[in-house]
Design a protein around this motif. Structure first.
Motif, PDB file in Angstrom:
ATOM      1  N   ALA A   4      34.571  44.303  30.740  1.00 54.49           N
ATOM      2  CA  ALA A   4      34.584  45.303  31.799  1.00 54.49           C
ATOM      3  C   ALA A   4      35.965  45.925  31.926  1.00 54.49           C
ATOM      4  CB  ALA A   4      34.183  44.664  33.127  1.00 54.49           C
ATOM      5  N   SER A   5      35.988  47.032  32.643  1.00 51.03           N
ATOM      6  CA  SER A   5      37.252  47.625  33.065  1.00 51.03           C
ATOM      7  C   SER A   5      37.354  47.361  34.561  1.00 51.03           C
ATOM      8  CB  SER A   5      37.263  49.125  32.781  1.00 51.03           C
ATOM      9  OG  SER A   5      38.391  49.726  33.368  1.00 51.03           O
ATOM     10  N   LEU A   6      38.362  46.570  34.951  1.00 52.85           N
ATOM     11  CA  LEU A   6      38.581  46.231  36.351  1.00 52.85           C
ATOM     12  C   LEU A   6      39.835  46.943  36.831  1.00 52.85           C
ATOM     13  CD1 LEU A   6      36.478  44.059  35.679  1.00 52.85           C
ATOM     14  CD2 LEU A   6      37.864  42.406  36.931  1.00 52.85           C
ATOM     15  N   GLY A   7      39.632  47.909  37.702  1.00 48.00           N
ATOM     16  CA  GLY A   7      40.773  48.673  38.183  1.00 48.00           C
ATOM     17  C   GLY A   7      41.505  49.379  37.060  1.00 48.00           C
ATOM     18  N   GLY A   8      40.762  49.779  36.024  1.00 49.10           N
ATOM     19  CA  GLY A   8      41.355  50.483  34.892  1.00 49.10           C
ATOM     20  C   GLY A   8      41.905  49.580  33.807  1.00 49.10           C
ATOM     21  N   GLN A   9      41.811  48.259  33.996  1.00 39.31           N
ATOM     22  CA  GLN A   9      42.323  47.322  32.997  1.00 39.31           C
ATOM     23  C   GLN A   9      41.166  46.603  32.311  1.00 39.31           C
ATOM     24  OE1 GLN A   9      45.232  44.611  34.511  1.00 39.31           O
ATOM     25  NE2 GLN A   9      45.655  43.691  32.531  1.00 39.31           N
ATOM     26  N   LYS A  10      41.166  46.602  30.983  1.00 37.41           N
ATOM     27  CA  LYS A  10      40.092  45.948  30.239  1.00 37.41           C
ATOM     28  C   LYS A  10      40.249  44.434  30.301  1.00 37.41           C
ATOM     29  CE  LYS A  10      39.000  49.636  26.951  1.00 37.41           C
ATOM     30  NZ  LYS A  10      38.875  50.019  25.524  1.00 37.41           N
ATOM     31  N   VAL A  11      39.133  43.745  30.583  1.00 36.39           N
ATOM     32  CA  VAL A  11      39.151  42.291  30.620  1.00 36.39           C
ATOM     33  C   VAL A  11      37.917  41.751  29.903  1.00 36.39           C
ATOM     34  CG1 VAL A  11      40.402  42.221  32.814  1.00 36.39           C
ATOM     35  CG2 VAL A  11      37.908  42.106  32.825  1.00 36.39           C
ATOM     36  N   ALA A  12      38.027  40.493  29.440  1.00 36.74           N
ATOM     37  CA  ALA A  12      36.896  39.775  28.859  1.00 36.74           C
ATOM     38  C   ALA A  12      36.861  38.399  29.515  1.00 36.74           C
ATOM     39  CB  ALA A  12      37.052  39.644  27.345  1.00 36.74           C
ATOM     40  N   ILE A  13      35.693  38.001  29.991  1.00 41.29           N
ATOM     41  CA  ILE A  13      35.533  36.725  30.697  1.00 41.29           C
ATOM     42  C   ILE A  13      34.316  36.007  30.131  1.00 41.29           C
ATOM     43  CG2 ILE A  13      35.101  35.629  32.936  1.00 41.29           C
ATOM     44  CD1 ILE A  13      36.432  38.100  34.243  1.00 41.29           C
ATOM     45  N   GLU A  14      34.510  34.756  29.697  1.00 46.64           N
ATOM     46  CA  GLU A  14      33.385  33.969  29.188  1.00 46.64           C
ATOM     47  C   GLU A  14      32.495  33.542  30.350  1.00 46.64           C
ATOM     48  OE1 GLU A  14      34.347  30.846  26.258  1.00 46.64           O
ATOM     49  OE2 GLU A  14      36.405  31.544  26.477  1.00 46.64           O
ATOM     50  N   VAL A  15      31.180  33.584  30.109  1.00 48.07           N
ATOM     51  CA  VAL A  15      30.221  33.291  31.172  1.00 48.07           C
ATOM     52  C   VAL A  15      29.301  32.150  30.746  1.00 48.07           C
ATOM     53  CG1 VAL A  15      28.387  34.226  32.633  1.00 48.07           C
ATOM     54  CG2 VAL A  15      30.235  35.728  31.822  1.00 48.07           C
ATOM     55  N   ASP A  16      29.290  31.094  31.547  1.00 49.91           N
ATOM     56  CA  ASP A  16      28.330  29.999  31.349  1.00 49.91           C
ATOM     57  C   ASP A  16      27.584  29.783  32.658  1.00 49.91           C
ATOM     58  OD1 ASP A  16      28.670  28.831  28.617  1.00 49.91           O
ATOM     59  OD2 ASP A  16      30.742  28.678  29.278  1.00 49.91           O
ATOM     60  N   ARG A  17      26.277  29.721  32.573  1.00 45.78           N
ATOM     61  CA  ARG A  17      25.478  29.514  33.770  1.00 45.78           C
ATOM     62  C   ARG A  17      25.527  28.052  34.206  1.00 45.78           C
ATOM     63  NH1 ARG A  17      22.503  33.822  34.955  1.00 45.78           N
ATOM     64  NH2 ARG A  17      22.321  35.438  33.368  1.00 45.78           N
ATOM     65  N   ARG A  18      25.533  27.829  35.476  1.00 49.22           N
ATOM     66  CA  ARG A  18      25.423  26.500  36.056  1.00 49.22           C
ATOM     67  C   ARG A  18      24.183  26.474  36.941  1.00 49.22           C
ATOM     68  NH1 ARG A  18      27.992  25.547  32.445  1.00 49.22           N
ATOM     69  NH2 ARG A  18      30.141  24.779  32.297  1.00 49.22           N
TER      70      ARG A  18
ATOM     71  N   ALA B  34      40.110  47.770  47.245  1.00 50.89           N
ATOM     72  CA  ALA B  34      38.891  48.271  46.611  1.00 50.89           C
ATOM     73  C   ALA B  34      39.138  48.323  45.108  1.00 50.89           C
ATOM     74  CB  ALA B  34      38.537  49.650  47.148  1.00 50.89           C
ATOM     75  N   VAL B  35      38.378  47.524  44.353  1.00 51.20           N
ATOM     76  CA  VAL B  35      38.556  47.440  42.904  1.00 51.20           C
ATOM     77  C   VAL B  35      37.368  48.100  42.216  1.00 51.20           C
ATOM     78  CG1 VAL B  35      38.899  45.920  40.922  1.00 51.20           C
ATOM     79  CG2 VAL B  35      39.796  45.252  43.178  1.00 51.20           C
ATOM     80  N   SER B  36      37.629  49.125  41.411  1.00 51.83           N
ATOM     81  CA  SER B  36      36.557  49.792  40.669  1.00 51.83           C
ATOM     82  C   SER B  36      36.223  48.987  39.419  1.00 51.83           C
ATOM     83  CB  SER B  36      36.981  51.203  40.282  1.00 51.83           C
ATOM     84  OG  SER B  36      38.121  51.159  39.433  1.00 51.83           O
ATOM     85  N   VAL B  37      34.936  48.932  39.104  1.00 48.30           N
ATOM     86  CA  VAL B  37      34.472  48.145  37.958  1.00 48.30           C
ATOM     87  C   VAL B  37      33.524  48.995  37.127  1.00 48.30           C
ATOM     88  CG1 VAL B  37      33.314  46.042  37.182  1.00 48.30           C
ATOM     89  CG2 VAL B  37      34.650  46.019  39.308  1.00 48.30           C
ATOM     90  N   ASP B  38      33.823  49.062  35.831  1.00 47.34           N
ATOM     91  CA  ASP B  38      32.951  49.781  34.902  1.00 47.34           C
ATOM     92  C   ASP B  38      32.529  48.802  33.817  1.00 47.34           C
ATOM     93  OD1 ASP B  38      31.584  51.602  33.414  1.00 47.34           O
ATOM     94  OD2 ASP B  38      33.336  52.728  32.730  1.00 47.34           O
ATOM     95  N   THR B  39      31.228  48.516  33.716  1.00 46.13           N
ATOM     96  CA  THR B  39      30.756  47.546  32.729  1.00 46.13           C
ATOM     97  C   THR B  39      29.322  47.846  32.331  1.00 46.13           C
ATOM     98  OG1 THR B  39      30.401  45.189  32.277  1.00 46.13           O
ATOM     99  CG2 THR B  39      29.956  45.929  34.514  1.00 46.13           C
ATOM    100  N   ASP B  40      28.971  47.477  31.106  1.00 37.56           N
ATOM    101  CA  ASP B  40      27.574  47.564  30.675  1.00 37.56           C
ATOM    102  C   ASP B  40      27.024  46.161  30.405  1.00 37.56           C
ATOM    103  OD1 ASP B  40      28.977  46.900  28.405  1.00 37.56           O
ATOM    104  OD2 ASP B  40      28.291  48.611  27.197  1.00 37.56           O
ATOM    105  N   TRP B  41      27.633  45.153  31.049  1.00 38.67           N
ATOM    106  CA  TRP B  41      27.204  43.765  30.869  1.00 38.67           C
ATOM    107  C   TRP B  41      25.765  43.565  31.311  1.00 38.67           C
ATOM    108  CZ3 TRP B  41      25.784  39.826  34.402  1.00 38.67           C
ATOM    109  CH2 TRP B  41      25.742  38.530  33.867  1.00 38.67           C
TER     110      TRP B  41
END
Length: 661
Positions: free
Chosen positions: A540-554, A524-531
């Motif tokens: 976002a914070s994923l499981g307490g770790q900050k991450v950044a992910i580029e998003v491109d729509r397909r 169970a991975v907790s996610v906190d984001t205002d995306w």
């Protein structure tokens, strides 16, 4: 102190100088070509003057015109940045004759060190270690081969007036000397107006280490530690750091003292860099002295706390250095990566065009970005393809590397190719993290080119979790728009199947008022984001770790980029996932019969004829892009059926040059 200075440059270095001048209360004058009329450095300066058409020879190299602009605006000094006029003796003299200060070394120092052949002779006379080689003028290819045979292979062929990796070739045999000699001469002539080259021994397992020096007009010269610049591609630096993980205090002192010795021999009175090549036994040899500010100067600034541009300005204004050698302290660790407009997935070929989207990391403690572009800026074929420099600083090397990986993920660049994924891959590479570097690092660790960083289990889970949450956010948004949902929590407990690179993974997403929990692989991975769906980067914070992910729509799903690679991710309902397995895939067309232009460029030569049989590795054509010649070779034996381009043609990416039978 000067009241107004002119910056005879463009891009990030012009912006960099303007920032320091502004802090010092000095007004600035920018110059620009047609291609840079809307550039950031033009906007930042207090005044800006047009020079001419885009080619540098018709704009940024017009020293006489720049002198006139100084007179017209009352600029008392000129900072040349790097490249262009920064190492032109005649320009420094022209400014002096006009009573304008040159924010750089004296003309004699530029002349002595600017010619790589003469500088080696001077360095040897000053007691500086030099690489074995031939320092006279080379008559022709046959002469070059004889010299290389005497020195012993491998050898380095290098333009006498060169820099930035242009006019440089490594040769391991006579044939490569002949080919490299001509290409080096051509590039040297095109880039510097001087086709002289020299040959020296190529030190195997070499490290490129340079010493930063600074001098004044009162005879003082000190060194500010070293920079490791071994991560290079085609002799162009890609990653730099300070200090070096290889250099010991004793080695630093020896190199620094030799650098100061050389600088004092030419009365050096500004910022400059003495470059060395170091062997695995910690022996080191003088390569060249760059009589200007280096691209990588920020890493030295980060660990010393000094502003090199300010020191240059103060020295040019006649002030003595404000510190002595014993005052120089090196604290922490800094790393710089060069963000280039090039496509690492296509053999690092140059990319030009408009920055349709440009987001850079937020500057904060430990993260610095030096750039000369904004969203909408044009990356021109006429200049260096650098987009920005990302500098990170930490108490340790590991911390600086960690900050690099995090900050690189925060970039979002579209409209042109870029090397963000490759830089992230280098930062994550075990050999880099261990500090086992050589100038052959890229060739040795990426022998087949770059195809993206490996999809580790950790990264795979991050992308699955991110895609699941983004999908739920989008579904909630659609529901609110259609008045079908009352707010967060309406899709509580939804089951989905996430397809990542065609591998399907079941997940369950719980939304408790904007706080998400994703159940995946028994975790169970907790996610906190205002995306929101409009944002190009998923923070976002994923499981307490900050991450950044580029998003491109397909058309279906997303392309998610993270930690050096991009992956196609789709969120299906369980039933849709079942049906997806029946979809027919379209096969890619067979292009093996064609030689395609791998980059926008100019045809220098077509080296075959219709009907000619060619063998694997045989040169077919030479394409010039951004002042670099690229030899296109046959991948296999074939017969030329038709030729669709000729010398002088300007080609787009994937234009057909040749067709084989």
């Amino acid at each position: 102190m000067f009241k107004k200075i002119l910056i005879a440059n463009r891009g990030e270095i012009a912006c960099r100088v303007i920032k320091t001048a502004r802090r010092m209360g000095i007004k600035t004058v920018a110059v620009y070509s047609d291609a840079d009329a809307g550039a950031l450095h033009v906007e930042m300066a207090d005044e800006a003057f047009h020079l001419g058409p885009p080619p540098a020879a018709q704009s940024y190299l017009l020293g006489e015109k720049i002198v006139e602009i100084c007179k017209q605006t009352g600029a008392e000094a000129v900072h040349p940045g790097y490249g262009f006029l920064s190492e032109r003796e005649w320009f420094a003299k022209a400014l002096a004759d006009a009573g304008i200060a040159f924010i750089g070394p004296n003309p004699n120092a530029i002349a002595a060190m600017g010619d790589k052949i003469e500088s080696k002779k001077l360095a040897k006379a000053a007691g500086v270690s030099v690489v074995p080689g031939f320092v006279g003028e080379i008559e022709d290819a046959d002469h070059a081969v004889r010299i290389a045979d005497e020195i012993g292979y491998p050898v380095m062929i290098k333009a006498s007036a060169g820099g930035g990796g242009k006019g440089m070739r490594i040769a391991y045999n006579q044939q490569e000397v002949r080919e490299g000699f001509q290409s080096a001469r051509n590039e040297a002539k095109s880039s510097f107006g001087d086709d002289r080259v020299f040959i020296e021994k190529f030190v195997e397992e070499p490290r490129h280490i340079e010493i930063q020096v600074i001098g004044d007009n009162h005879g003082n010269v000190i060194y500010l530690g070293e920079r490791e610049c071994s991560i290079q591609r085609r002799h162009q630096k890609v990653v730099e750091e300070a200090p070096s993980p290889f250099v010991t205090p004793e080695m630093r002192k020896a190199m620094g003292e030799q650098a100061v010795q050389l600088a004092k021999a030419v009365g050096y009175n500004s910022a400059g860099t003495v470059e060395f090549i170091a062997g695995k036994d910690r022996s080191f040899y003088f390569l060249e002295m760059n009589t200007r500010l280096q691209v990588e100067h920020p890493v030295t600034e980060q660990i010393t706390g000094l502003d090199l541009v300010e020191l240059m300005i103060r020295s040019a204004a006649g002030e003595p250095l404000p510190l002595r050698q014993e005052d120089v302290k090196l604290n922490g660790w800094a790393i710089e990566t060069r963000v280039y407009a090039e496509d690492p997935y296509r053999s690092f070929l140059p990319s030009i065009g408009r920055l349709a989207r440009y987001r850079q990391p937020e500057e904060r403690e430990g993260v610095r970005v030096d750039t000369g572009v904004v969203e909408g800026s044009e990356i021109s074929m006429f200049y260096d393809p650098m987009i920005a420099k990302l500098i990170t600083y930490g108490a340790t090397r590991d911390e600086a590397i960690r900050l690099q990986i995090e900050a690189l993920d925060e970039y979002y660049i579209r409209g042109i190719g870029h090397n963000i994924h490759f830089l992230s891959s280098v930062m994550q590479h075990p050999r880099f993290q261990e500090g086992r570097l050589t100038t052959g690092f890229i060739a040795e660790e990426y022998p087949e080119g770059f195809a993206g960083s490996p999809l580790t289990p950790e990264k795979r889970e991050r992308l699955i979790v991110a895609a699941a949450v983004m999908n739920v956010i989008e579904k909630e948004r659609e529901g609110l728009i259609d008045n079908q949902l009352s707010g967060h929590g309406a899709v509580y407990g939804e089951d989905w199947v996430i397809s990542i690179d065609k591998e399907q993974v079941p997940v369950r997403v719980e939304d408790l008022g904007g706080q998400y929990t994703v159940h995946v692989n028994g975790r169970a991975v907790s996610v906190d984001t205002d995306w929101t769906p409009a944002e190009p980067v998923f923070h976002a914070s994923l499981g307490g770790q900050k991450v950044a992910i580029e998003v491109d729509r397909r058309a279906l799903g997303y392309a998610l980029s993270h930690m050096g690679s991009s992956h196609h991710v789709i969120a299906y309902t369980p039933r849709a996932a079942e049906l997806a397995g029946y979809m027919i895939e379209k096969e890619a067309p067979d292009l093996s019969r064609f030689l395609l232009c791998p980059m926008p460029g100019l045809v220098v030569s077509i080296d075959v004829e219709v009907g000619q049989k060619v063998e694997a590795g045989q040169p077919l054509a030479v394409i010039e892009a951004m002042k670099m010649e690229n030899i296109l070779r046959a991948e296999k034996a074939a017969v030329v059926k038709s030729i669709n381009a000729k010398k002088g043609d300007s080609l787009a990416v994937d234009a057909v040059i040749l067709e084989f039978e």
